[in-house]
Motif scaffolding. Structure first.
Motif, mmCIF file in Angstrom:
data_model
loop_
_atom_site.group_PDB
_atom_site.id
_atom_site.type_symbol
_atom_site.label_atom_id
_atom_site.label_comp_id
_atom_site.label_asym_id
_atom_site.label_seq_id
_atom_site.Cartn_x
_atom_site.Cartn_y
_atom_site.Cartn_z
ATOM 1 N N LEU A 1 -4.527 2.176 -4.232
ATOM 2 C CA LEU A 1 -4.989 1.183 -5.197
ATOM 3 C C LEU A 1 -4.382 1.416 -6.582
ATOM 4 C CD1 LEU A 1 -8.802 0.848 -4.374
ATOM 5 C CD2 LEU A 1 -7.020 -0.863 -4.013
ATOM 6 N N GLY A 2 -3.463 2.350 -6.683
ATOM 7 C CA GLY A 2 -2.934 2.746 -7.988
ATOM 8 C C GLY A 2 -2.294 1.623 -8.772
ATOM 9 N N ILE A 3 -1.454 0.820 -8.116
ATOM 10 C CA ILE A 3 -0.774 -0.270 -8.827
ATOM 11 C C ILE A 3 -1.775 -1.315 -9.286
ATOM 12 C CG2 ILE A 3 0.793 -2.224 -8.493
ATOM 13 C CD1 ILE A 3 2.584 -0.452 -6.858
ATOM 14 N N LEU A 4 -2.747 -1.640 -8.430
ATOM 15 C CA LEU A 4 -3.769 -2.612 -8.834
ATOM 16 C C LEU A 4 -4.581 -2.084 -10.013
ATOM 17 C CD1 LEU A 4 -5.256 -4.033 -5.499
ATOM 18 C CD2 LEU A 4 -3.851 -5.223 -7.178
ATOM 19 N N THR A 5 -4.953 -0.796 -9.947
ATOM 20 C CA THR A 5 -5.751 -0.206 -11.017
ATOM 21 C C THR A 5 -4.981 -0.175 -12.328
ATOM 22 O OG1 THR A 5 -6.899 1.180 -9.403
ATOM 23 C CG2 THR A 5 -7.058 1.817 -11.713
ATOM 24 N N PHE A 6 -3.711 0.230 -12.241
ATOM 25 C CA PHE A 6 -2.900 0.312 -13.452
ATOM 26 C C PHE A 6 -2.639 -1.070 -14.040
ATOM 27 C CE2 PHE A 6 1.262 0.220 -15.532
ATOM 28 C CZ PHE A 6 1.023 1.120 -16.562
ATOM 29 N N SER A 7 -2.290 -2.038 -13.172
ATOM 30 C CA SER A 7 -1.991 -3.381 -13.669
ATOM 31 C C SER A 7 -3.231 -4.027 -14.278
ATOM 32 C CB SER A 7 -1.435 -4.259 -12.545
ATOM 33 O OG SER A 7 -2.381 -4.403 -11.500
ATOM 34 N N ALA A 8 -4.406 -3.708 -13.740
ATOM 35 C CA ALA A 8 -5.641 -4.252 -14.308
ATOM 36 C C ALA A 8 -5.887 -3.709 -15.706
ATOM 37 C CB ALA A 8 -6.833 -3.926 -13.411
ATOM 38 N N VAL B 1 0.838 -1.198 0.000
ATOM 39 C CA VAL B 1 0.000 0.000 0.000
ATOM 40 C C VAL B 1 0.876 1.253 0.000
ATOM 41 C CG1 VAL B 1 -1.658 1.330 1.347
ATOM 42 C CG2 VAL B 1 -1.947 -1.144 1.109
ATOM 43 N N VAL B 2 1.887 1.267 0.841
ATOM 44 C CA VAL B 2 2.788 2.424 0.916
ATOM 45 C C VAL B 2 3.496 2.632 -0.420
ATOM 46 C CG1 VAL B 2 4.871 3.342 2.007
ATOM 47 C CG2 VAL B 2 3.115 2.217 3.408
ATOM 48 N N HIS B 3 4.028 1.550 -1.000
ATOM 49 C CA HIS B 3 4.717 1.668 -2.282
ATOM 50 C C HIS B 3 3.773 2.176 -3.370
ATOM 51 C CE1 HIS B 3 7.217 0.817 -5.727
ATOM 52 N NE2 HIS B 3 6.310 -0.008 -6.208
ATOM 53 N N SER B 4 2.538 1.646 -3.395
ATOM 54 C CA SER B 4 1.572 2.080 -4.392
ATOM 55 C C SER B 4 1.245 3.561 -4.231
ATOM 56 C CB SER B 4 0.294 1.250 -4.286
ATOM 57 O OG SER B 4 -0.653 1.657 -5.251
ATOM 58 N N ALA B 5 1.070 4.007 -2.981
ATOM 59 C CA ALA B 5 0.758 5.416 -2.735
ATOM 60 C C ALA B 5 1.908 6.322 -3.165
ATOM 61 C CB ALA B 5 0.442 5.627 -1.254
ATOM 62 N N LEU B 6 3.142 5.908 -2.888
ATOM 63 C CA LEU B 6 4.297 6.717 -3.264
ATOM 64 C C LEU B 6 4.506 6.743 -4.775
ATOM 65 C CD1 LEU B 6 6.857 5.641 -0.494
ATOM 66 C CD2 LEU B 6 5.575 7.796 -0.641
ATOM 67 N N ALA B 7 4.252 5.604 -5.430
ATOM 68 C CA ALA B 7 4.527 5.503 -6.865
ATOM 69 C C ALA B 7 3.412 6.087 -7.725
ATOM 70 C CB ALA B 7 4.756 4.040 -7.247
ATOM 71 N N THR B 8 2.161 5.985 -7.254
ATOM 72 C CA THR B 8 1.037 6.393 -8.102
ATOM 73 C C THR B 8 0.147 7.462 -7.481
ATOM 74 O OG1 THR B 8 -0.504 4.714 -7.235
ATOM 75 C CG2 THR B 8 0.991 4.027 -9.001
#
Length: 276
Positions: free
Chosen positions: A56-63, A45-52
């Motif tokens: 939920l950014g990484i899940l949304t993008f990967s989907a 969650v922390v990595h996703s928030a920092l990166a996107t």
């Protein structure tokens, strides 16, 4: 992987529904499972928030990376593909045996595994196009059910012969598959070599359809060409790549980002441009 979180969540929720008495009788012990899951998700969650900018950014993008023709495209693929070719000549019959065996048992454990498997198939099938590797967890769970059914037949020699034949078939087929894949990837490799040489060690970014493959071979950050409104970093040398397996709308890309294209390479249906 963060993308494994949904199927783990399905497993936790279904377990709570099937063994609800244990939830009522031992609430603290049962609650420890989702609490532990939540703790394990914190780094993602922390990595996703920092990166996107979103948890939920990484899940949304990967989907959005795997393309789909319509909602449920993947589910149709999972249910209507030739199971022997899609799941495997040995795996598919065992999976089918597991599904059939469900109707001959009232045990909760088999139904639990089947429900989790179906949950993953539906969740991923509705949002992405279908590929066997996406539903590996569901496949394994159904195979476990199938093995439980097949083992009752008491034919170990037949099972051993089937496994040996499957391994031999895989060994032979792998040569053909790898050669075919090498031919399909050849244009990607050539375009990647061209833009890597043109970038000459400078940070680079490219818009293309085959994002993972091109990124691996070129060393550039690759952006999906269909997401033309997503800007590539201005401090990178920017490229656009068209491949036989996927053309791009170069005009739209140039119009959105106010750039012009300079051809870098052209070869057998593939083309690469530097965007300036």
């Amino acid at each position: 992987r963060y993308a494994s979180a949904p199927v783990i969540a399905i497993a936790v929720v279904v377990a709570g529904l099937i063994w609800w008495r244990s939830v009522v009788e031992r609430p603290l012990r049962v609650l420890a499972v989702p609490v532990l899951l939540g703790a394990l998700l914190v780094p993602h969650v922390v990595h996703s928030a920092l990166a996107t900018g979103s948890w939920l950014g990484i899940l949304t993008f990967s989907a959005g990376v795997p393309s789909r023709a319509y909602v449920g495209d993947g589910l149709v693929t999972y249910l209507t593909s030739n199971p022997l070719a899609f799941y495997g000549v040995l795996v598919a019959p065992v999976m089918l045996a597991g599904v059939v065996g469900l109707f001959q048992t009232r045990r909760r454990a088999p139904w639990y595994l089947a429900t989790v498997a179906v949950g993953q198939l539906v969740a991923l099938g509705l949002n992405n196009h279908g590929e066997p590797r996406y539903v590996f967890a569901a496949t394994v769970l159904l195979v476990v059910l199938g093995v439980d059914v097949v083992a009752r037949l008491g034919r170990p020699r037949l099972a051993l012969a089937a496994v040996a034949a499957a391994w031999m078939g895989t060994a032979v087929a792998q040569v053909v598959v790898c050669r075919g894949s090498a031919q399909l990837r050849a244009p990607v490799v050539r375009m990647a070599d061209a833009i890597r040489a043109d970038a000459a060690g400078r940070p680079c970014a490219a818009a293309a359809v085959a994002a993972p493959q091109l990124e691996w071979y070129s060393g550039c950050e690759v952006y999906l060409a269909r997401l033309v409104d997503r800007p590539m970093p201005a401090d990178h040398v920017r490229y656009a790549v068209a491949l036989p397996s996927g053309a791009i709308d170069l005009a739209a890309l140039l119009a959105v980002h106010h750039l012009r294209a300079v051809e870098v390479a052209r070869d057998a249906g593939a083309q690469a441009w530097r965007l300036e």
